[in-house]
Design a protein around this motif. Sequence first.
Motif, PDB file in Angstrom:
ATOM      1  N   ALA A  52       0.829  -1.205   0.000  1.00  0.00           N
ATOM      2  CA  ALA A  52       0.000   0.000   0.000  1.00  0.00           C
ATOM      3  C   ALA A  52       0.863   1.254   0.000  1.00  0.00           C
ATOM      4  O   ALA A  52       0.599   2.215  -0.731  1.00  0.00           O
ATOM      5  CB  ALA A  52      -0.926  -0.006   1.214  1.00  0.00           C
ATOM      6  N   VAL A  53       1.914   1.247   0.807  1.00  0.00           N
ATOM      7  CA  VAL A  53       2.828   2.400   0.859  1.00  0.00           C
ATOM      8  C   VAL A  53       3.538   2.578  -0.477  1.00  0.00           C
ATOM      9  O   VAL A  53       3.734   3.702  -0.953  1.00  0.00           O
ATOM     10  CB  VAL A  53       3.850   2.220   2.001  1.00  0.00           C
ATOM     11  CG1 VAL A  53       4.926   3.297   1.940  1.00  0.00           C
ATOM     12  CG2 VAL A  53       3.145   2.254   3.353  1.00  0.00           C
ATOM     13  N   ALA A  54       3.912   1.454  -1.106  1.00  0.00           N
ATOM     14  CA  ALA A  54       4.604   1.523  -2.395  1.00  0.00           C
ATOM     15  C   ALA A  54       3.698   2.074  -3.494  1.00  0.00           C
ATOM     16  O   ALA A  54       4.149   2.811  -4.377  1.00  0.00           O
ATOM     17  CB  ALA A  54       5.113   0.135  -2.784  1.00  0.00           C
ATOM     18  N   SER A  55       2.418   1.722  -3.442  1.00  0.00           N
ATOM     19  CA  SER A  55       1.500   2.152  -4.500  1.00  0.00           C
ATOM     20  C   SER A  55       0.917   3.538  -4.247  1.00  0.00           C
ATOM     21  O   SER A  55       0.472   4.208  -5.177  1.00  0.00           O
ATOM     22  CB  SER A  55       0.353   1.146  -4.646  1.00  0.00           C
ATOM     23  OG  SER A  55      -0.468   1.140  -3.490  1.00  0.00           O
ATOM     24  N   ASP A  56       0.922   3.968  -2.991  1.00  0.00           N
ATOM     25  CA  ASP A  56       0.350   5.266  -2.632  1.00  0.00           C
ATOM     26  C   ASP A  56       1.186   5.868  -1.503  1.00  0.00           C
ATOM     27  O   ASP A  56       0.952   5.573  -0.330  1.00  0.00           O
ATOM     28  CB  ASP A  56      -1.109   5.096  -2.194  1.00  0.00           C
ATOM     29  CG  ASP A  56      -1.775   6.424  -1.831  1.00  0.00           C
ATOM     30  OD1 ASP A  56      -1.099   7.469  -1.895  1.00  0.00           O
ATOM     31  OD2 ASP A  56      -2.969   6.409  -1.481  1.00  0.00           O
ATOM     32  N   PRO A  57       2.174   6.697  -1.835  1.00  0.00           N
ATOM     33  CA  PRO A  57       3.070   7.261  -0.813  1.00  0.00           C
ATOM     34  C   PRO A  57       2.342   7.997   0.311  1.00  0.00           C
ATOM     35  O   PRO A  57       2.866   8.094   1.422  1.00  0.00           O
ATOM     36  CB  PRO A  57       3.948   8.226  -1.618  1.00  0.00           C
ATOM     37  CG  PRO A  57       3.921   7.688  -3.013  1.00  0.00           C
ATOM     38  CD  PRO A  57       2.544   7.117  -3.190  1.00  0.00           C
ATOM     39  N   GLU A  58       1.142   8.493   0.036  1.00  0.00           N
ATOM     40  CA  GLU A  58       0.406   9.212   1.077  1.00  0.00           C
ATOM     41  C   GLU A  58      -0.096   8.288   2.180  1.00  0.00           C
ATOM     42  O   GLU A  58      -0.462   8.747   3.261  1.00  0.00           O
ATOM     43  CB  GLU A  58      -0.763   9.982   0.457  1.00  0.00           C
ATOM     44  CG  GLU A  58      -0.319  11.154  -0.415  1.00  0.00           C
ATOM     45  CD  GLU A  58      -1.490  12.001  -0.876  1.00  0.00           C
ATOM     46  OE1 GLU A  58      -2.460  12.134  -0.108  1.00  0.00           O
ATOM     47  OE2 GLU A  58      -1.433  12.515  -2.004  1.00  0.00           O
ATOM     48  N   VAL A  59      -0.101   6.985   1.918  1.00  0.00           N
ATOM     49  CA  VAL A  59      -0.503   6.027   2.950  1.00  0.00           C
ATOM     50  C   VAL A  59       0.456   6.105   4.136  1.00  0.00           C
ATOM     51  O   VAL A  59       0.048   6.000   5.293  1.00  0.00           O
ATOM     52  CB  VAL A  59      -0.549   4.591   2.378  1.00  0.00           C
ATOM     53  CG1 VAL A  59      -0.636   3.558   3.499  1.00  0.00           C
ATOM     54  CG2 VAL A  59      -1.743   4.446   1.442  1.00  0.00           C
ATOM     55  N   ALA A  60       1.744   6.294   3.853  1.00  0.00           N
ATOM     56  CA  ALA A  60       2.738   6.368   4.931  1.00  0.00           C
ATOM     57  C   ALA A  60       2.428   7.499   5.899  1.00  0.00           C
ATOM     58  O   ALA A  60       2.736   7.409   7.096  1.00  0.00           O
ATOM     59  CB  ALA A  60       4.135   6.539   4.346  1.00  0.00           C
TER      60      ALA A  60
END
Length: 210
Positions: free
Chosen positions: A124-132
């Motif tokens: 999820a973090v890799a596909s959407d940096p805002e998840v981090a």
Amino acid sequence: MSDVKRTSKRAQKARETRRRMLAAALELFVQDGYGATNLQDVAARAGVAVQTIYFVFGNKRALLKELVDVTIAGDDEPVATMDRPWYVEALAAGTAQDLLRAYVTGATSVLERVAPIGKMLDGAVASDPEVAALWPHGVNPRHVVQQRAAKALVGKPGARPETPVEEAADLLYGLLSPELYLLFVRERGWPRERWERWTLQTLHAQLCSD
């Protein structure tokens, strides 16, 4: 029917719908990946309109955040880990040995739920940096939980003398990590009971005086 009963029934129905959406999201995020799953997929699996998901959670990231929080807790009650009965009771134990025994059992139950979503979260973090950004850097919530447990442990009868709180916290943090749990239980095929027994024995040897 009274207004109170109608309100109670509506609240219960809303809660059940929320749980159904979270269960659908968990299944699809783990199965297909966070990036490959859209909210229409989740809505279809949960049997609701996609607008319902937007109304309840706001967006996909918020859905993921609540999913992780509920998975860690084991339910959707708004109670933090350090206020959970298993945690409070473990830290209230009379000796370091009893604290460790109760704490490892409770923490293993959490790991059993959380470990399987670790790979999904990395994706999820890799596909959407805002998840981090959902989990800000600086303060590690899991380490805070372990640090409080360590502080309680080193002050109990039976604790290894002069063990620094930070060292005890690091041992709890490392040995009770999702990564280590997955390595032994999923990759090496250890049953939960063997993992729990080994972890308790290892922590006991490091943190207890007998």
